[in-house]
Structure formats: C-alpha cells, structure tokens
Design an enzyme around this catalytic site. Structure first.
Site, PDB file in Angstrom:
ATOM      1  N   PHE A 142       0.859  -1.179   0.000  1.00  0.00           N
ATOM      2  CA  PHE A 142       0.000   0.000   0.000  1.00  0.00           C
ATOM      3  C   PHE A 142       0.893   1.226   0.000  1.00  0.00           C
ATOM      4  O   PHE A 142       1.639   1.460   0.952  1.00  0.00           O
ATOM      5  CB  PHE A 142      -0.947   0.050   1.207  1.00  0.00           C
ATOM      6  CG  PHE A 142      -1.833   1.272   1.139  1.00  0.00           C
ATOM      7  CD1 PHE A 142      -3.011   1.257   0.411  1.00  0.00           C
ATOM      8  CD2 PHE A 142      -1.459   2.459   1.754  1.00  0.00           C
ATOM      9  CE1 PHE A 142      -3.803   2.394   0.300  1.00  0.00           C
ATOM     10  CE2 PHE A 142      -2.245   3.600   1.642  1.00  0.00           C
ATOM     11  CZ  PHE A 142      -3.421   3.576   0.914  1.00  0.00           C
ATOM     12  N   ASP A 227       9.348   3.002   1.883  1.00  0.00           N
ATOM     13  CA  ASP A 227       8.167   3.799   2.199  1.00  0.00           C
ATOM     14  C   ASP A 227       7.902   3.622   3.695  1.00  0.00           C
ATOM     15  O   ASP A 227       7.384   2.594   4.136  1.00  0.00           O
ATOM     16  CB  ASP A 227       6.972   3.338   1.364  1.00  0.00           C
ATOM     17  CG  ASP A 227       5.712   4.163   1.658  1.00  0.00           C
ATOM     18  OD1 ASP A 227       5.718   4.947   2.631  1.00  0.00           O
ATOM     19  OD2 ASP A 227       4.726   4.007   0.915  1.00  0.00           O
ATOM     20  N   LYS A 256       2.372  11.014   7.232  1.00  0.00           N
ATOM     21  CA  LYS A 256       1.563  10.763   8.427  1.00  0.00           C
ATOM     22  C   LYS A 256       2.074  11.509   9.669  1.00  0.00           C
ATOM     23  O   LYS A 256       1.792  12.682   9.826  1.00  0.00           O
ATOM     24  CB  LYS A 256       1.413   9.261   8.654  1.00  0.00           C
ATOM     25  CG  LYS A 256       0.575   8.609   7.548  1.00  0.00           C
ATOM     26  CD  LYS A 256      -0.016   7.267   7.914  1.00  0.00           C
ATOM     27  CE  LYS A 256      -1.091   6.869   6.911  1.00  0.00           C
ATOM     28  NZ  LYS A 256      -0.650   6.002   5.824  1.00  0.00           N
TER      29      LYS A 256
HETATM   30  C1  LIG Z   1      -0.863   6.079   4.342  1.00  0.00           C
HETATM   31  C2  LIG Z   1       0.224   5.569   3.476  1.00  0.00           C
HETATM   32  C3  LIG Z   1       0.514   6.176   2.245  1.00  0.00           C
HETATM   33  C4  LIG Z   1      -0.329   7.276   1.654  1.00  0.00           C
HETATM   34  O1  LIG Z   1      -0.407   8.409   2.442  1.00  0.00           O
HETATM   35  P1  LIG Z   1      -1.541   9.507   2.164  1.00  0.00           P
HETATM   36  O2  LIG Z   1      -1.157  10.656   3.056  1.00  0.00           O
HETATM   37  O3  LIG Z   1      -2.855   8.882   2.559  1.00  0.00           O
HETATM   38  O4  LIG Z   1      -1.489   9.830   0.714  1.00  0.00           O
HETATM   39  C5  LIG Z   1       1.605   5.709   1.530  1.00  0.00           C
HETATM   40  N1  LIG Z   1       2.355   4.702   1.988  1.00  0.00           N
HETATM   41  C6  LIG Z   1       2.106   4.092   3.166  1.00  0.00           C
HETATM   42  C7  LIG Z   1       3.005   2.991   3.620  1.00  0.00           C
HETATM   43  C8  LIG Z   1       1.013   4.491   3.939  1.00  0.00           C
HETATM   44  O5  LIG Z   1       0.747   3.857   5.080  1.00  0.00           O
END
Ligand SMILES: *Cc1c(COP(=O)(O)O)cnc(C)c1O
Length: 400
Positions: A142, A227, A256
């Site tokens: 994700f 990520d 986040k």
């Molecule tokens: C939440 C998340 C995203 C996307 O972040 P948004 O601020 O919702 O666009 C990307 N990668 C990971 C691992 C995430 O948990």
C-alpha cells in the site's frame, strides 16, 4: 436545489466509517458527540503518533498561525531550510549518503516524488533507455491512491475500474528476496517497499529479507526506496523501521506522523545525487514545505530527536505484545504480528469489521484492514495505565 443521490448525505461514499461522531481529543482519548470517551488505538493510522493535540505541536502551530502560513515555493521562508536541516539530521544518519529533503504534503505525493526522482536518475545517471525504467515493488503493498500508485497495487478494491494503468512496475512476493532479485534487470532503477506492510495487516518480513534486498540493490547498482510513511517516526520503536534490520535505504518517504496529526506534511529524504536530478520546474507543489507545515514538522522532529518516544514505543510495545499473546492463548485471536507499538491481529470469529464494532461499544477505536485482521497503532505517548485499560477493554470486547 440539488438532491443527493444517496439518501441523507452529500458526502461521496468512499469510506464506511464506524458509527461514531468525534468532537474532541486529547492524548490517547477522544470524545464523541454524546460525551462518551474512547481510547484511540488507530491514531490516524500513525498520523497521531504523539496523540491528539500534543501541547508542543499545538503551540508550534498556534505561534506560526499568527505569523505566516503560506508563501508558495515562489519565495523562500524562514523555516524551510531549518526544516530540511532538521529532518536530514534526524533521518540522514539512517540513510546511505548525504541527504537532501524534498517536502510535499500527502504520503502519496511523497511516493510519486520518489518514483519520479528514481526514474529520472535512472535515465540521466544510469543510462536506462528513455521510457523503459522499471521499479520492483512487493505484492500486498500500500503506497497511496494516485493512478500511478494503484497501477502496482494488487488489491482489487484499490485498483479495479481505475485503468489504464501506469506501466513500469514489477510486483514480487513480499519477503521473498530471491524473487525480488530475479525481477531486477538492466531497466530496473529501484526497489520500492514498505519495510513492514501496514495496510496489509502489519506484515513483518523474515529477518534476512531487508538485508538481502539491500545487497541485491547494491549488486545491481539501483536504489532502495523505503516507504516509511506509516512505519517511520517512532512507530516500531525506532526512527525508521529499517533500523530493525540495520538496513540503510537510499531514499525514504515520510508522511503521516510528520504532520503531528495537525496537517498533512510529507517528504522524500535521501541521496543528493538522486534528488539532485530534480531541477527548478521539473517537480513541485503549491503547499509543499509551507511555513505552517514546517513549524509543526520541526516540533515533531524536536519530539523525536531525544529518542524517548522511540524507547516508549519499545516498552509499551512489549506490554501490548504480552496482552495480545494472552488473547492468542485464550483462543480469541488466531495470530498476532507486532513491531514496537504496532500490531496486526487476526480474529478467530466474525469479521474484522464486527470486531471493531464490538471494540467501539467498549470504548476502544480500532480499524480492520483485510477480512479478519485488525490493526492497532496507539499513540506512542499512551501511558502504561491507559494501555492496560485498552487491553482490558479489548479482551472483554473480543471475548464477549
Ligand atoms: C498512508 C500511506 C501512504 C499514503 O499516504 P496519504 O497521506 O494517505 O497519501 C503511503 N504509503 C504508506 C506505507 C502508507 O501507510
């Protein structure tokens, strides 16, 4: 007058929230419109690592609101360089090479930025033929919701109906370093992964996986892009989850928690020869790196610099792990995966959604992810007593 197509709402139905309307929050607690209090064990999917309205973060935001909120990048402002220096100071030592910082807003934008930088680096520095660059990703990933990012998702809900898709991605099973190695060829510019897959259910890879991925990237001369939007900034007991295996990525995406639960702040941090391929006009964002975002993010960096919150995540994580192990022993859960103060729980009976509804009735907020899995990510600031209370309520709710 326009009439909404769905009775009673003008809101697009891209979520199905639990039946609770929140009006205030403080620390690990939130209160609904009927005055009921809940322990927030989702914490905005880790965006609220410091709890609701952390005093230092709220103070930083208030002070900046009275000064300057937005300049656009057409002009400089006084907090941009301090933000870049601060973030490079916090995570730079955990990366390969001397880092640059590129500020954006949402997580998906940070991932898009990393993809663009990796591709351009591949063409300009590595000599990959034009428009042929590939990036190896993990199944079950994700990384956000843009059309390019859902192009390499294998979640039908996230992907179906949104094509045509962006080419140039190869997905291999998460945790299988041999499959990853086999997917790399002359066109490959990067491997992009979450060191721990959050949305997929807090999937922790085997201990030898990330070191093997790092070695494969080094041999091929390509980039390892981690990520850490959900796993980073203290969640696993470390500033980066990659530290769990002593692995240094070349680029890291953060988001986040970087915005302290106050506003969206994201960034790509990493090798100057890679981010250096982005020159004026080639990439940008109206809001990225705005003064308000930088003020809050600088306060976030200050909170994380001493390492106490990372240590708290380790200690509280042990407590969480012990509580959840008892639920496995008692047969309520079929499995638990955990890293620091972050856990994926598989419930034995019913759906994850039903379990979350039961937790809600007992004053605990959590979110299901896939099928029978719940994800818990309490604020790193939660006290031992609050966590004990949350575990008691969780046990009652799931056993009942
Ligand atoms: C939440 C998340 C995203 C996307 O972040 P948004 O601020 O919702 O666009 C990307 N990668 C990971 C691992 C995430 O948990």
């Amino acid at each position: 007058m326009t009439t909404p197509t769905i009775a009673g709402t003008h809101l697009a139905q891209n979520y199905s929230p639990l039946p609770v309307t929140l009006v205030s929050g403080e620390g690990a607690w939130v209160t609904d419109d009927e005055g009921r209090r809940y322990l927030d064990l989702l914490a905005g999917y880790s965006a609220l690592n410091f709890g609701h309205r952390h005093p230092a973060l709220v103070a930083a935001a208030h002070a900046q609101l009275d000064r300057l909120t937005l300049t656009s990048r057409a002009f400089d402002h006084a907090l941009l360089e301090p933000f870049a220096r601060g973030l490079a100071g916090l995570v730079g030592p955990l990366l390969t090479g001397d880092p640059l910082v590129l500020p954006m807003n949402t997580g998906a934008e940070a991932v898009e930025t990393a993809i663009k930088a990796a591709r351009k680096w591949g063409y300009e520095i590595r000599g990959v033929p034009a428009d042929r660059a590939t990036i190896v990703v993990a199944q079950g990933n994700f990384h956000g919701r843009t059309t390019t990012i859902v192009s390499f998702s294998d979640d039908p809900d996230a992907r179906d109906g949104f094509g045509p898709f962006t080419p140039g991605f190869r997905a291999v099973p998460f945790g299988d370093a041999a499959a990853l190695r086999a997917a790399i060829d002359d066109t490959t510019v990067a491997v992009l992964l979450e060191p721990i897959q959050g949305e997929h259910g807090v999937i922790v890879p085997p201990d030898d996986y990330l070191p093997a991925v790092r070695a494969a990237c080094d041999e091929a001369g390509i980039l390892l892009v981690a990520d850490e939007i959900q796993s980073g900034l203290g969640r696993t007991g470390h500033t980066l989850a990659c530290e769990l295996w002593g692995v240094r990525p070349d680029l890291v995406t953060l988001g986040k928690a970087l915005g302290g639960g106050i506003l969206p702040v994201s960034a790509v941090v990493g090798r100057s020869d890679v981010l250096g391929v982005l020159t004026p006009g080639t990439h940008g964002s109206t809001f990225g790196g705005n003064p308000l975002a930088c003020a809050v993010a600088l306060a976030v960096i200050d909170l994380l610099t001493p390492g106490d919150l990372q240590a708290a995540a380790r200690v509280r994580g042990e407590q969480l792990g012990a509580g959840l192990a008892a639920l496995v022993d008692g047969g309520v859960l079929t499995g638990v995966r955990r890293a620091g103060l972050w856990a994926g729980l598989d419930v034995r009976q019913g759906t994850g959604r039903a379990a979350c509804e039961a937790l809600l009735r007992h004053g605990v907020l959590a979110k299901d992810t896939h099928g029978r899995t719940l994800r818990l990510a309490p604020p790193l600031t939660i006290t031992s007593d609050e966590l004990a209370e949350a575990l008691t309520r969780t046990t009652t709710a799931l056993a009942g």
